[in-house]
Design an enzyme around this catalytic site. Structure first.
Site, PDB file in Angstrom:
ATOM      1  N   ARG A  83       0.858  -1.202   0.000  1.00 41.06           N
ATOM      2  CA  ARG A  83       0.000   0.000   0.000  1.00 41.06           C
ATOM      3  C   ARG A  83       0.889   1.245   0.000  1.00 41.06           C
ATOM      4  O   ARG A  83       0.653   2.213  -0.709  1.00 41.06           O
ATOM      5  CB  ARG A  83      -0.954   0.004   1.209  1.00 41.06           C
ATOM      6  CG  ARG A  83      -1.675   1.345   1.357  1.00 41.06           C
ATOM      7  CD  ARG A  83      -2.902   1.332   2.259  1.00 41.06           C
ATOM      8  NE  ARG A  83      -2.808   0.465   3.393  1.00 41.06           N
ATOM      9  CZ  ARG A  83      -2.098   0.735   4.514  1.00 41.06           C
ATOM     10  NH1 ARG A  83      -1.446   1.861   4.638  1.00 41.06           N
ATOM     11  NH2 ARG A  83      -2.081  -0.124   5.510  1.00 41.06           N
ATOM     12  N   LYS A 109      -8.933   5.985 -19.348  1.00 44.75           N
ATOM     13  CA  LYS A 109      -9.229   6.493 -20.683  1.00 44.75           C
ATOM     14  C   LYS A 109      -8.001   6.352 -21.589  1.00 44.75           C
ATOM     15  O   LYS A 109      -7.502   5.264 -21.776  1.00 44.75           O
ATOM     16  CB  LYS A 109      -9.743   7.933 -20.553  1.00 44.75           C
ATOM     17  CG  LYS A 109     -10.840   8.095 -19.485  1.00 44.75           C
ATOM     18  CD  LYS A 109     -12.080   7.339 -19.856  1.00 44.75           C
ATOM     19  CE  LYS A 109     -13.159   7.123 -18.838  1.00 44.75           C
ATOM     20  NZ  LYS A 109     -13.097   7.577 -17.499  1.00 44.75           N
ATOM     21  N   ASP A 163      -7.805  18.423 -14.201  1.00 45.32           N
ATOM     22  CA  ASP A 163      -8.149  17.092 -14.711  1.00 45.32           C
ATOM     23  C   ASP A 163      -7.782  17.104 -16.197  1.00 45.32           C
ATOM     24  O   ASP A 163      -8.434  17.757 -17.010  1.00 45.32           O
ATOM     25  CB  ASP A 163      -9.647  16.811 -14.497  1.00 45.32           C
ATOM     26  CG  ASP A 163     -10.047  15.409 -14.962  1.00 45.32           C
ATOM     27  OD1 ASP A 163      -9.361  14.849 -15.845  1.00 45.32           O
ATOM     28  OD2 ASP A 163     -11.053  14.882 -14.452  1.00 45.32           O
ATOM     29  N   TYR A 200     -16.791  16.237 -14.970  1.00 47.25           N
ATOM     30  CA  TYR A 200     -17.298  14.870 -15.044  1.00 47.25           C
ATOM     31  C   TYR A 200     -18.361  14.667 -13.957  1.00 47.25           C
ATOM     32  O   TYR A 200     -18.166  15.116 -12.808  1.00 47.25           O
ATOM     33  CB  TYR A 200     -16.117  13.894 -14.864  1.00 47.25           C
ATOM     34  CG  TYR A 200     -16.554  12.474 -14.702  1.00 47.25           C
ATOM     35  CD1 TYR A 200     -17.268  11.831 -15.708  1.00 47.25           C
ATOM     36  CD2 TYR A 200     -16.265  11.765 -13.544  1.00 47.25           C
ATOM     37  CE1 TYR A 200     -17.678  10.523 -15.555  1.00 47.25           C
ATOM     38  CE2 TYR A 200     -16.677  10.452 -13.390  1.00 47.25           C
ATOM     39  CZ  TYR A 200     -17.389   9.844 -14.397  1.00 47.25           C
ATOM     40  OH  TYR A 200     -17.806   8.554 -14.244  1.00 47.25           O
TER      41      TYR A 200
HETATM   42  C1  LIG Z   1     -12.757  13.667 -17.158  1.00 49.00           C
HETATM   43  C2  LIG Z   1     -12.932  12.529 -16.203  1.00 49.00           C
HETATM   44  N1  LIG Z   1     -12.401  12.616 -14.970  1.00 49.00           N
HETATM   45  C3  LIG Z   1     -12.531  11.622 -14.081  1.00 49.00           C
HETATM   46  C4  LIG Z   1     -13.239  10.477 -14.361  1.00 49.00           C
HETATM   47  C5  LIG Z   1     -13.372   9.381 -13.342  1.00 49.00           C
HETATM   48  O1  LIG Z   1     -12.487   8.352 -13.633  1.00 49.00           O
HETATM   49  P1  LIG Z   1     -12.761   6.788 -13.318  1.00 49.00           P
HETATM   50  O2  LIG Z   1     -13.953   6.383 -14.102  1.00 49.00           O
HETATM   51  O3  LIG Z   1     -11.480   6.147 -13.786  1.00 49.00           O
HETATM   52  O4  LIG Z   1     -12.968   6.662 -11.859  1.00 49.00           O
HETATM   53  C6  LIG Z   1     -13.806  10.332 -15.635  1.00 49.00           C
HETATM   54  C7  LIG Z   1     -14.564   9.111 -15.979  1.00 49.00           C
HETATM   55  O5  LIG Z   1     -15.218   9.032 -16.994  1.00 49.00           O
HETATM   56  C8  LIG Z   1     -13.653  11.392 -16.574  1.00 49.00           C
HETATM   57  O6  LIG Z   1     -14.194  11.320 -17.797  1.00 49.00           O
END
Ligand SMILES: Cc1ncc(COP(=O)(O)O)c(C=O)c1O
Length: 377
Positions: free
Chosen positions: A46, A195, A170, A98
């Site tokens: 961890r 992604k 992000d 998101y």
């Molecule tokens: C721009 C963005 N940030 C964060 C996330 C969250 O990521 P995760 O689905 O890997 O938890 C997503 C998920 O679609 C996303 O599109």
């Protein structure tokens, strides 16, 4: 090192113990100590695992930061970042972040006293007007999901510094291949590595890079304390995915440009959202801060019925949540990724029922265009 070279030779590119050109999967939870505290840098997985460490060094190098951190999902990464703050602190976020980010801020982290305000960060004045004495950070998603709005990272980071705030970006949609927020002044950059970074629809993961040593120390404390770390197998899959990130993003870019041109000329398409279009309100900012516009495109076909008709006929675009993989995906944000956002809020944001979002993959673009053309008839 140039960018594609760094994707392959950055971080710890081979195994120092054996010379293996691919860093191995250390499927292990604990490490032998020669005496109490006498370990070789790893005590418990961890806290640190060699394969995860190799990935963390790689993402640090390609984002240009001081330290990298890998988590079991993008949401685990985002939650850990917000755990840097205290009860009573306030964060300003991009309004069409998101859906999961909106949900964790307004339904989970609010219960621990972390307050949030959502504004259209593509206009700096909106951020400025919301800064309070307890504000600690500006959290930007750019380009946004699904409307592809753009925030000027450099300008926002400058404003944040003037007020002693952290800038968090992000960078999921752009990827570190096209955009490096730390070079533009951001303090923390994060990804849903599920992604483009993974790129093959086979891993759920999150990555974070921070730009300074004190922040790295504080953030490692949060990562180790809360424990949402990425396992060694998934870390290894991300290292493999990153090696081809450059070629995947270059090919995605050319496919996307051709598809956007097709959609723009189609009579059934009411509006196309893509930062590479000169008509996009922040096209110049997108060009200034990113080397490519990415593979995400949204377009309005008018109504739920029109969207459903398109979905029922489309063949090569798979109806699925997520994005950024080799296969093209299609979704209707209002009923899928953004369904957790209240209906009134979706209307305010412009996430209309006829909005269709595509993630352009690596199939032959002629097949993708023929498919869209057939489905739009
Ligand atoms: C721009 C963005 N940030 C964060 C996330 C969250 O990521 P995760 O689905 O890997 O938890 C997503 C998920 O679609 C996303 O599109």
């Amino acid at each position: 090192m140039r960018r594609k070279t760094k994707l392959i030779h950055g971080g710890i590119s081979s195994d120092p113990a054996t010379g293996a050109v691919v860093f191995p999967i250390y499927q292990v939870s604990t490490y032998k100590q020669e005496g109490v505290g006498g370990h070789k840098g790893f005590e418990y997985s961890r806290t640190g695992n060699p394969t995860r460490h190799a990935l963390e060094e790689l993402i640090k190098d390609i984002e240009g930061g001081k330290a990298g951190f890998a988590f079991g999902s993008g949401m685990a990464a985002i939650t850990a970042v917000i755990m840097l703050f205290n009860s009573g602190d306030h964060v300003i976020l991009t309004d069409d972040v998101y859906g999961g980010t909106f949900r964790v801020m307004t339904k989970v982290l609010n219960r621990f006293g972390i307050d949030s305000t959502f504004v259209d960060t593509s206009d700096l004045e909106n951020i400025k007007s919301q800064i309070r004495p307890n504000t600690r950070a500006i959290y930007i998603e750019t380009p946004t999901n699904p409307l592809l709005k753009i925030t000027d990272i450099e300008a926002a980071a400058k404003l944040a510094k003037e007020h002693g705030l952290l800038t968090i970006v992000d960078n999921t949609f752009s990827t570190p291949y096209w955009q490096n927020p730390i070079e533009l002044g951001a303090d923390i950059v994060l990804h849903s590595a599920t992604k483009y970074i993974g790129g093959h629809s086979d891993v759920v993961a999150g990555l974070v890079v921070v730009n300074d040593d004190k922040l790295a120390e504080d953030f490692h404390f949060v990562q180790n304390s809360t424990g949402g770390v990425l396992g060694p197998q998934d870390s290894w899959l991300l290292i493999r995915g990153i090696k081809t990130l450059g070629v995947r993003m270059e090919e995605t870019e050319s496919n996307t440009k051709a598809i956007v041109e097709f959609l723009q000329g189609h009579p059934k398409v009411k509006k196309v959202f893509y930062p590479g279009l000169e008509s996009h309100p922040s096209h110049e900012v997108a060009k200034k801060q990113a080397r490519g516009f990415g593979g995400m495109v949204s377009f309005d076909v008018g109504s739920t019925e029109d969207a459903d008709r398109l979905l029922s006929k489309i063949k090569y675009f798979t109806l699925a949540e997520s994005l950024g993989a080799v296969e093209s995906l299609i979704s209707v944000p209002a009923r899928m990724t953004h369904a957790s956002i209240p209906v009134e809020r979706r209307a305010e944001l412009g996430i209309v029922d006829g909005l269709v979002r595509i993630s352009v993959g690596l199939e032959d673009v002629e097949d993708l265009i023929e498919d869209l053309n057939r489905a739009l008839e």
